[in-house]
Design a protein around this motif. Structure first.
Motif, mmCIF file in Angstrom:
data_model
loop_
_atom_site.group_PDB
_atom_site.id
_atom_site.type_symbol
_atom_site.label_atom_id
_atom_site.label_comp_id
_atom_site.label_asym_id
_atom_site.label_seq_id
_atom_site.Cartn_x
_atom_site.Cartn_y
_atom_site.Cartn_z
ATOM 1 N N LEU A 67 69.448 60.017 62.002
ATOM 2 C CA LEU A 67 69.909 58.667 62.346
ATOM 3 C C LEU A 67 70.837 58.137 61.256
ATOM 4 O O LEU A 67 71.863 57.508 61.537
ATOM 5 N N ALA A 68 70.505 58.462 60.014
ATOM 6 C CA ALA A 68 71.382 58.038 58.895
ATOM 7 C C ALA A 68 72.751 58.705 59.015
ATOM 8 O O ALA A 68 73.786 58.084 58.723
ATOM 9 N N SER A 69 72.769 59.921 59.542
ATOM 10 C CA SER A 69 74.062 60.620 59.660
ATOM 11 C C SER A 69 74.923 59.985 60.748
ATOM 12 O O SER A 69 76.160 59.997 60.669
ATOM 13 N N VAL A 70 74.283 59.382 61.748
ATOM 14 C CA VAL A 70 75.055 58.661 62.775
ATOM 15 C C VAL A 70 75.768 57.481 62.125
ATOM 16 O O VAL A 70 76.948 57.213 62.377
ATOM 17 N N LEU A 71 75.063 56.793 61.228
ATOM 18 C CA LEU A 71 75.684 55.651 60.538
ATOM 19 C C LEU A 71 76.862 56.118 59.693
ATOM 20 O O LEU A 71 77.905 55.464 59.622
ATOM 21 N N ASP A 72 76.715 57.294 59.066
ATOM 22 C CA ASP A 72 77.843 57.851 58.290
ATOM 23 C C ASP A 72 79.071 58.016 59.176
ATOM 24 O O ASP A 72 80.200 57.674 58.794
ATOM 25 N N GLN A 73 78.820 58.532 60.399
ATOM 26 C CA GLN A 73 79.958 58.751 61.308
ATOM 27 C C GLN A 73 80.568 57.421 61.760
ATOM 28 O O GLN A 73 81.791 57.296 61.906
ATOM 29 N N PHE A 74 79.709 56.420 61.956
ATOM 30 C CA PHE A 74 80.247 55.096 62.335
ATOM 31 C C PHE A 74 81.207 54.602 61.241
ATOM 32 O O PHE A 74 82.321 54.143 61.530
ATOM 33 N N ILE A 75 80.764 54.744 59.986
ATOM 34 C CA ILE A 75 81.583 54.222 58.869
ATOM 35 C C ILE A 75 82.838 55.071 58.700
ATOM 36 O O ILE A 75 83.965 54.552 58.608
ATOM 37 N N SER A 76 82.665 56.401 58.722
ATOM 38 C CA SER A 76 83.837 57.260 58.456
ATOM 39 C C SER A 76 84.875 57.136 59.570
ATOM 40 O O SER A 76 86.079 57.285 59.335
ATOM 41 N N SER A 77 84.427 56.760 60.795
ATOM 42 C CA SER A 77 85.417 56.621 61.883
ATOM 43 C C SER A 77 86.066 55.229 61.867
ATOM 44 O O SER A 77 86.930 54.931 62.685
ATOM 45 N N HIS A 78 85.601 54.379 60.952
ATOM 46 C CA HIS A 78 86.180 53.027 60.832
ATOM 47 C C HIS A 78 86.481 52.717 59.373
ATOM 48 O O HIS A 78 86.284 51.609 58.890
ATOM 49 N N HIS A 79 87.014 53.767 58.675
ATOM 50 C CA HIS A 79 87.077 53.668 57.206
ATOM 51 C C HIS A 79 87.833 52.407 56.745
ATOM 52 O O HIS A 79 87.429 51.728 55.828
ATOM 53 N N SER A 80 88.897 52.041 57.433
ATOM 54 C CA SER A 80 89.668 50.903 56.892
ATOM 55 C C SER A 80 89.126 49.566 57.424
ATOM 56 O O SER A 80 89.491 48.505 56.956
ATOM 57 N N LEU A 81 88.232 49.652 58.422
ATOM 58 C CA LEU A 81 87.834 48.395 59.082
ATOM 59 C C LEU A 81 86.436 47.939 58.691
ATOM 60 O O LEU A 81 86.112 46.761 58.735
ATOM 61 N N SER A 82 85.577 48.933 58.334
ATOM 62 C CA SER A 82 84.138 48.589 58.235
ATOM 63 C C SER A 82 83.495 49.244 57.023
ATOM 64 O O SER A 82 83.862 50.370 56.639
ATOM 65 N N ASP A 83 82.527 48.563 56.447
ATOM 66 C CA ASP A 83 81.695 49.186 55.389
ATOM 67 C C ASP A 83 80.208 48.982 55.643
ATOM 68 O O ASP A 83 79.375 49.219 54.790
ATOM 69 N N GLN A 84 79.893 48.472 56.874
ATOM 70 C CA GLN A 84 78.480 48.330 57.261
ATOM 71 C C GLN A 84 78.325 48.866 58.682
ATOM 72 O O GLN A 84 79.255 48.742 59.506
ATOM 73 N N ALA A 85 77.136 49.426 58.964
ATOM 74 C CA ALA A 85 76.905 49.972 60.313
ATOM 75 C C ALA A 85 75.438 49.808 60.675
ATOM 76 O O ALA A 85 74.569 49.735 59.781
ATOM 77 N N GLN A 86 75.168 49.726 61.962
ATOM 78 C CA GLN A 86 73.782 49.571 62.419
ATOM 79 C C GLN A 86 73.618 50.223 63.793
ATOM 80 O O GLN A 86 74.526 50.128 64.640
ATOM 81 N N VAL A 87 72.487 50.896 63.961
ATOM 82 C CA VAL A 87 72.149 51.442 65.279
ATOM 83 C C VAL A 87 70.698 51.073 65.577
ATOM 84 O O VAL A 87 69.845 51.129 64.688
ATOM 85 N N THR A 88 70.437 50.644 66.811
ATOM 86 C CA THR A 88 69.080 50.306 67.244
ATOM 87 C C THR A 88 68.763 51.104 68.502
ATOM 88 O O THR A 88 69.612 51.190 69.401
ATOM 89 N N LEU A 89 67.577 51.710 68.520
ATOM 90 C CA LEU A 89 67.143 52.512 69.668
ATOM 91 C C LEU A 89 65.844 51.926 70.205
ATOM 92 O O LEU A 89 64.904 51.725 69.427
ATOM 93 N N LYS A 90 65.817 51.630 71.501
ATOM 94 C CA LYS A 90 64.603 51.083 72.126
ATOM 95 C C LYS A 90 64.163 52.065 73.209
ATOM 96 O O LYS A 90 64.975 52.498 74.025
ATOM 97 N N PHE A 91 62.849 52.411 73.159
ATOM 98 C CA PHE A 91 62.343 53.358 74.162
ATOM 99 C C PHE A 91 60.830 53.215 74.283
ATOM 100 O O PHE A 91 60.183 52.645 73.405
ATOM 101 N N ASP A 92 60.278 53.744 75.362
ATOM 102 C CA ASP A 92 58.827 53.808 75.526
ATOM 103 C C ASP A 92 58.356 55.156 74.988
ATOM 104 O O ASP A 92 58.897 56.199 75.356
ATOM 105 N N TYR A 93 57.345 55.087 74.109
ATOM 106 C CA TYR A 93 56.819 56.320 73.494
ATOM 107 C C TYR A 93 55.459 56.589 74.110
ATOM 108 O O TYR A 93 54.569 55.739 74.052
ATOM 109 N N HIS A 94 55.327 57.733 74.776
ATOM 110 C CA HIS A 94 54.068 58.022 75.488
ATOM 111 C C HIS A 94 53.106 58.829 74.614
ATOM 112 O O HIS A 94 53.515 59.802 73.981
ATOM 113 N N LEU A 95 51.860 58.392 74.598
ATOM 114 C CA LEU A 95 50.811 59.104 73.860
ATOM 115 C C LEU A 95 49.635 59.385 74.786
ATOM 116 O O LEU A 95 49.295 58.557 75.626
ATOM 117 N N ARG A 96 49.025 60.564 74.603
ATOM 118 C CA ARG A 96 47.765 60.865 75.301
ATOM 119 C C ARG A 96 46.653 60.149 74.520
ATOM 120 O O ARG A 96 46.505 60.341 73.313
#
Ligand SMILES: Nc1nc2c(ncn2[C@@H]2O[C@H](COP(=O)(O)OP(=O)(O)OP(=O)(O)O)[C@@H](O)[C@H]2O)c(=O)[nH]1
Length: 307
Positions: free
Chosen positions: A85-114
């Motif tokens: 997940l941290a590497s995704v943030l790296d890609q967000f920043i590197s693909s916006h090198h001149s525009l951005s120096d902060q990045a955020q990703v949020t994932l929402k899902f249902d996690y099933h447990l027995r």
């Protein structure tokens, strides 16, 4: 030869100059494979949010496709771990090198447990709403894990009031001083023996924790287990009569105001070394009235979550 296409993001001027804290996309449908400690890998259907900040006050906009494609690559070729997940943030920043120096990703899902039943040994599925947020700011990645645990809460005040009515019914039923035990046992086994019952309700503990470090795996199971073991009355999956009787006993032995539940959850979270901060919200969806009983608390660290 690729035909020329206008590129507003490059050519147009901003209508109004200004930096922006977050720009991106929400409700991105993202199938993922979640790798959680002590649990088999699990395919989930997540909804993602992807953001970068916009530091250039004159830039028309960010490059949304680049954020989307980084998430798509992640979904197709990686399992969800703190490092991937941290590497995704790296890609967000590197693909916006001149525009951005902060990045955020949020994932929402249902996690099933027995989940195992209380006594009968049966098992069944339970779905736990999970949210994972990774934020890159000032060369640091902050990881947050949120879960919601559903449980049963029985009101201690209502239980005391019910006990008083049972005492009064007993007193009316048995006027003699000397009472045969069998008579009492028979009465206790009748509906009169429980002439009043305390109100209880389905309740939800929402918890968000800040993880101390980039572990090899998220540990979703430990957080859920810690909360359910502390609250004692999680809603059940498979239930036989022996399970239902045990559930009744657990409710009777763990009467909780919303304050009680909040203090229990705060106590158990303070015992966990993996979390540098936490926020919790207890929601008792009261069966006594149409509104809910709510408690909110945070760990109380400097620069941490606020209630
Ligand atoms: N920044 C931004 N883009 C938007 C918005 N709504 C739609 N888009 C579109 O998002 C699309 C993707 O933008 P880019 O990632 O720059 O697409 P691109 O120019 O083909 O890709 P690059 O060559 O990598 O820049 C463009 O067609 C934008 O018009 C918006 O509100 N803001």
């Amino acid at each position: 030869m690729q035909k020329f296409m206008p590129d507003i993001a490059h050519s147009a001027e901003a209508l109004q100059e200004g930096t922006l804290d977050w720009v991106g996309m929400s409700q991105i449908e993202l199938p993922l494979v979640v790798s959680s400690k002590d649990s088999p890998e699990q395919h989930v259907s997540a909804l993602a949010e992807a953001f970068v900040n916009l530091n250039d006050p004159q830039a028309k906009g960010i490059h949304m496709s680049r954020l989307y494609l980084a998430l798509d690559e992640f979904s197709n070729h990686q399992t969800l771990t703190p490092k991937t997940l941290a590497s995704v943030l790296d890609q967000f920043i590197s693909s916006h090198h001149s525009l951005s120096d902060q990045a955020q990703v949020t994932l929402k899902f249902d996690y099933h447990l027995r989940r195992r039943s209380l006594l009968s040994g049966k098992t069944g599925w339970k779905a736990y709403p999970v949210e994972i947020t990774a934020t890159y700011k000032e060369q640091t990645v902050v990881l947050e894990l949120s879960v919601a645990v559903t449980y049963s809460s029985t009101c201690p005040c209502s239980a005391a009031l019910a006990r008083q009515l049972i005492q009064q019914a007993f007193d009316q039923q048995f006027t003699e001083q000397a009472i045969e035990k069998d008579q009492v046992m028979q009465w206790l086994g009748s509906t009169q023996g429980i002439v009043a019952t305390p109100h209880s309700q389905r309740s939800i503990a929402q918890v968000k924790v800040k993880l101390n470090q980039l572990d090899s795996h998220f540990d979703i199971l430990s957080l859920i287990d810690a909360l359910e073991n502390e609250l004692k009355t999680p809603v059940q999956a498979a239930v036989k009569r022996e399970d239902e009787q045990e559930f009744a006993r657990l409710n009777g032995q763990n009467l909780m105001f919303c304050e009680d539940a909040a203090r229990k959850v705060k106590h158990i979270l303070n015992q966990q070394s993996d979390y540098s901060d936490f926020w919790l919200r207890i929601n008792h969806y009261e069966s006594l009235h149409a509104h809910d009983a709510v408690s909110i608390a945070v760990k109380g660290v400097a620069m941490g979550y606020t209630a």
